[in-house]
Motif scaffolding. Structure first.
Motif, PDB file in Angstrom:
ATOM      1  N   GLN A 155      49.880 -31.107  58.833  1.00  0.00           N
ATOM      2  CA  GLN A 155      51.619 -30.766  58.706  1.00  0.00           C
ATOM      3  C   GLN A 155      51.100 -29.733  59.989  1.00  0.00           C
ATOM      4  OE1 GLN A 155      50.684 -31.564  55.719  1.00  0.00           O
ATOM      5  NE2 GLN A 155      52.026 -31.867  53.847  1.00  0.00           N
ATOM      6  N   GLN A 156      50.240 -28.985  59.707  1.00  0.00           N
ATOM      7  CA  GLN A 156      49.965 -27.697  61.412  1.00  0.00           C
ATOM      8  C   GLN A 156      50.101 -28.177  61.980  1.00  0.00           C
ATOM      9  OE1 GLN A 156      46.993 -25.225  60.067  1.00  0.00           O
ATOM     10  NE2 GLN A 156      47.274 -25.027  58.090  1.00  0.00           N
ATOM     11  N   THR A 157      48.953 -29.495  62.708  1.00  0.00           N
ATOM     12  CA  THR A 157      48.806 -29.661  63.707  1.00  0.00           C
ATOM     13  C   THR A 157      50.739 -31.144  63.985  1.00  0.00           C
ATOM     14  OG1 THR A 157      48.226 -31.849  62.315  1.00  0.00           O
ATOM     15  CG2 THR A 157      46.431 -30.394  63.754  1.00  0.00           C
ATOM     16  N   ALA A 158      50.773 -32.014  63.500  1.00  0.00           N
ATOM     17  CA  ALA A 158      51.691 -32.190  63.834  1.00  0.00           C
ATOM     18  C   ALA A 158      53.076 -31.188  64.470  1.00  0.00           C
ATOM     19  CB  ALA A 158      52.774 -32.874  62.425  1.00  0.00           C
ATOM     20  N   HIS A 162      39.976 -29.323  60.726  1.00  0.00           N
ATOM     21  CA  HIS A 162      40.717 -29.550  59.225  1.00  0.00           C
ATOM     22  C   HIS A 162      39.103 -27.911  59.238  1.00  0.00           C
ATOM     23  CE1 HIS A 162      38.193 -32.624  57.984  1.00  0.00           C
ATOM     24  NE2 HIS A 162      38.766 -31.874  56.862  1.00  0.00           N
ATOM     25  N   GLN A 163      39.747 -27.398  57.899  1.00  0.00           N
ATOM     26  CA  GLN A 163      38.515 -26.716  56.953  1.00  0.00           C
ATOM     27  C   GLN A 163      37.947 -27.532  56.422  1.00  0.00           C
ATOM     28  OE1 GLN A 163      40.140 -24.131  53.564  1.00  0.00           O
ATOM     29  NE2 GLN A 163      38.325 -22.621  54.324  1.00  0.00           N
ATOM     30  N   ALA A 208      60.190 -34.534  56.961  1.00  0.00           N
ATOM     31  CA  ALA A 208      60.697 -33.131  57.725  1.00  0.00           C
ATOM     32  C   ALA A 208      59.448 -33.474  58.608  1.00  0.00           C
ATOM     33  CB  ALA A 208      61.865 -32.704  57.787  1.00  0.00           C
ATOM     34  N   LEU A 209      58.451 -32.676  57.104  1.00  0.00           N
ATOM     35  CA  LEU A 209      57.546 -31.638  57.920  1.00  0.00           C
ATOM     36  C   LEU A 209      55.917 -32.622  57.513  1.00  0.00           C
ATOM     37  CD1 LEU A 209      58.600 -28.781  57.234  1.00  0.00           C
ATOM     38  CD2 LEU A 209      58.533 -29.092  59.142  1.00  0.00           C
ATOM     39  N   GLY A 210      55.790 -33.166  56.894  1.00  0.00           N
ATOM     40  CA  GLY A 210      54.466 -34.309  56.320  1.00  0.00           C
ATOM     41  C   GLY A 210      54.066 -35.134  57.404  1.00  0.00           C
TER      42      GLY A 210
END
Lengths: 300, 419
Positions: B76-79, B42-43, A259-261
């Motif tokens: 994951q953060q951007t998504a 991203h870093q 779900a979060l990947g």
């Protein structure tokens, strides 16, 4: 005065009730809603798929494997933690001096973060190279270095996963057992001694354990629920930038990737979460019934 | 009343605490005027990159660009951020993924490349193109390759391997008590290699007509050889750092390591001339060397409130300002510029191992196709991991993967494209 009390009630309870609703109940219901939709990369989907996500999830080998992983993990961690923390509690309880010192020392690991502990276990204790601590010890006895986390056969990763959690949580459950032990009436032990019960196994088996029944039930229940929620140490020990190996993947880790990947299949992930929640409810209620939670110590 | 005022103070204090907690801003303000844009990166591991991108942002005059440097699971953060209004306007992305494009989360950037499209390396532009439209501007070309220690191979009398069989033999020969033959990452290679061995066997992940490209006995044969590496105990496993970091190679834990071009300056600094580079070696009659390339691209969020300004900024930085593009690619880490004209000009890429890398990237570079979605990737990677580490039957594993990938390809073909 009464109005004033009501006002203060809401001032104090309101923010928490609001937070609980906003951050727990709304997302929970939203997630249940999402599970009936095709929700790729969106939380406001329009394509209704009925139970499609549920059937897909239940037919997915990876998901059923993750449930098996949970079962294996529980089978290891629950009895081991139970025995270990009970032994610690019995030992600390017998110490006459500096009991507070030992209690604190054994409890300390509970204050450590799972992430930090997992990294220490991964990088220094169970590093796969020959200068990791475990491999150094093996080397003294002429053993070859073992890649603890990278070899599925034999599954050494379970040793790493179980020991890190054991170290982290044993102290906490020791405190619960200590509290239980201190509530046992010393008269019982005296009576047993008069009746000729030998200290040691007989007393433990016939007095201590029955008297600890309520504590034991609570401990086992907590241990099982915690094992269900396992994520931190698994993720930090086994994942890398490219994902997660197909073994030792507990349900939450699996759902995280679905779900979060980059997969962002929020509908499928939500269906998995709902299934998981139902399993937790059934297991917990069943366990509580079976172990008769809520009875007080000594009700037998 | 005393208790009343204490309570008031407490409530006020909690409120103030909440307010200050919301006011964090980790970026640095740009120097321009006009609308405010937020840009995410991203870093990067290499020193100086963050300062550089802030310098570029500050030089843009038509908007105030705030750079956010985001450590951790960037994808994951951007998504997650793209689902909300608080996400970035402009962001770099290891994609965008097909679902992000089909879901209308990123803007069409085709017009920004007008007149210069042919100057972008096709290997990295193709995976950013869907339905003939471009959805991300490639920033650099990232290449992965095999590093080997010349002295260790020389001592063992091993030639640099040019076939997969030779690589398996070489890794076995080079493995000793203290040194392993080959490092493919701590998971034994399933993660980083991905489709690379398939391309080395002359196959591909997805065919041009959108079918699974490895439904072929050659695929099983090639992947089975990766298990041989594992079974021979030639692979370094459980190293302190993973494949993307050259430390294991530099510390002498392994004689050969799969890593990225970005590691080349560090390897050269530590080892001088005592190393060489190779593509992933060919396997079988139809095989050819295989060189995976990837590209972070600049994309614009469809939820941006300043879409035109954001597009103008992307065009300014990643299309017009070739001086910055060159600086970004070559001054910090080590990447091949995405622009062919810049790559040809770069003197740093003309000599020694770097020149070899550029040559075999040009000849054999492949990028993961856009149709290779995360779901396909996971299914394939799980299977590859089981083949390598559990010795699972490659034929049976691949049959399952082909079935899953075909279903996934059907899904994205039928997915309705929302504008």
């Amino acid at each position: 005065m009464r109005r004033r009390r009501a006002l203060w009630f809401w001032v104090f309870v309101g923010p928490f009730a609001l937070g609980l609703a906003l951050f727990t109940y709304v997302p929970l219901l939203w997630s249940v809603g999402l599970s009936f939709f095709d929700a790729h990369n969106t939380v406001t989907p329009t394509h209704f798929v009925g139970l499609g996500n549920y059937t897909a999830m239940l037919r997915d080998d990876a998901f059923t494997d993750s449930l098996k992983t949970f079962l294996v993990f529980t089978a290891f961690i629950v009895p081991v933690t139970y025995v270990f923390s009970l032994s610690l509690a019995l030992m600390v309880n017998r110490v006459r001096r500096v009991r507070a010192f030992f209690r604190s020392v054994f409890f300390l690991p509970a204050a450590c973060s799972y992430v930090v502990a997992a990294l220490i276990w991964k990088m220094s204790l169970f590093s796969g190279v020959r200068f990791g601590l475990a491999n150094t010890v093996l080397g003294w006895f002429g053993g070859d270095p073992v890649a603890w986390l990278s070899t599925p056969d034999p599954p050494w990763y379970w040793l790493v996963l179980v020991t890190v959690r054991l170290w982290l949580q044993a102290g906490f459950y020791m405190i619960l057992f200590l509290a239980g032990l201190q509530r046992i009436d010393p008269v019982l032990y005296e009576a047993a001694a008069v009746d000729g019960a030998r200290p040691g196994w007989t007393v433990l088996r016939h007095i201590t354990l029955p008297q600890l029944r309520a504590t034991s039930v609570a401990v086992v229940l907590l241990l099982v629920v915690n094992a269900f929620q396992a994520f931190d140490e698994f993720y930090n020990l086994l994942s890398d930038a490219r994902g997660y190996p197909p073994y030792a993947r507990p349900p939450l880790v699996y759902l995280y990737y679905v779900a979060l990947g980059q997969g962002q299949n929020l509908g499928l992930g939500s269906a998995g979460a709902v299934i998981l929640a139902l399993v937790v409810v059934v297991v917990t209620v069943g366990q509580a019934r079976w172990l008769r939670l809520g009875r007080t110590d000594g009700d037998g | 009343m005393g208790s009343f005022s204490r309570r008031t103070l407490l409530v006020a204090g909690a409120g103030a605490g909440l307010l200050t907690a919301c006011g964090s801003n980790t970026g640095r303000e740009g120097g321009g005027s006009g609308p405010g844009l937020s840009q995410w990166y991203h870093q990067y591991g290499e020193a100086g990159t963050e300062r550089a991108v802030q310098r570029y942002a500050a030089a843009f005059r038509e908007a105030r660009v705030t750079v956010q440097w985001r450590p951790g699971n960037y994808d994951q953060q951007t998504a997650a951020a793209l689902l909300t209004d608080s996400g970035p306007d402009v962001f770099e992305v290891n994609g965008p993924t097909l679902d992000q494009i089909q879901g209308g989360q990123v803007l069409d950037l085709t017009e920004l490349l007008e007149g210069v499209k042919d100057d972008f390396s096709p290997a990295v532009l193709t995976p950013k193109t869907y339905d003939g439209r471009v959805w991300g501007i490639p920033q650099v070309v990232d290449t992965q390759l095999l590093y080997y220690r010349k002295s260790l191979l020389g001592d063992a009398g091993v030639e640099p391997p040019t076939t997969l069989d030779a690589l398996v033999d070489a890794a076995r020969e080079l493995t000793g008590d203290k040194v392993k033959g080959l490092f493919l990452g701590n998971d034994g290679g399933a993660g980083v290699l991905g489709g690379t061995p398939l391309y080395a066997a002359g196959l591909q992940l997805v065919t041009d007509d959108g079918k699974a490209g490895f439904d072929d006995p050659a695929a099983a044969r090639t992947l089975g050889k990766l298990h041989q590496l594992y079974a021979d105990k030639s692979l370094l496993l459980g190293a302190p750092s993973d494949w993307s970091d050259p430390s294991a190679f530099l510390q002498g834990l392994t004689a050969m390591q799969w890593s990225g071009l970005w590691a080349l300056p560090q390897v050269r600094k530590e080892l001088g001339d005592d190393f060489g580079v190779l593509p992933f070696p060919a396997d079988g009659g139809h095989g050819r060397p295989s060189v995976p390339v990837g590209a972070y691209g600049a994309a614009v969020s469809a939820r941006s409130t300043h879409q035109e300004a954001a597009k103008a900024y992307v065009k300014w930085l990643w299309v017009d300002r070739t001086d910055y593009q060159e600086d970004f690619a070559l001054s910090y880490g080590f990447h091949i510029p995405a622009r062919l004209s810049l790559a040809r000009k770069a003197t740093k890429l003309r000599q020694g191992p770097a020149a070899d890398v550029v040559r075999f990237t040009t000849d054999h570079g492949y990028a993961q196709p856009l149709l290779w979605t995360p779901a396909s990737q996971t299914a394939y990677q799980d299977a590859l991991s089981r083949i390598i580490r559990n010795g699972a039957s490659p034929e049976r594993e691949l049959r399952t993967v082909v079935r899953k990938v075909s279903a996934e390809l059907d899904r994205v073909k039928n997915a309705k494209k929302t504008p």
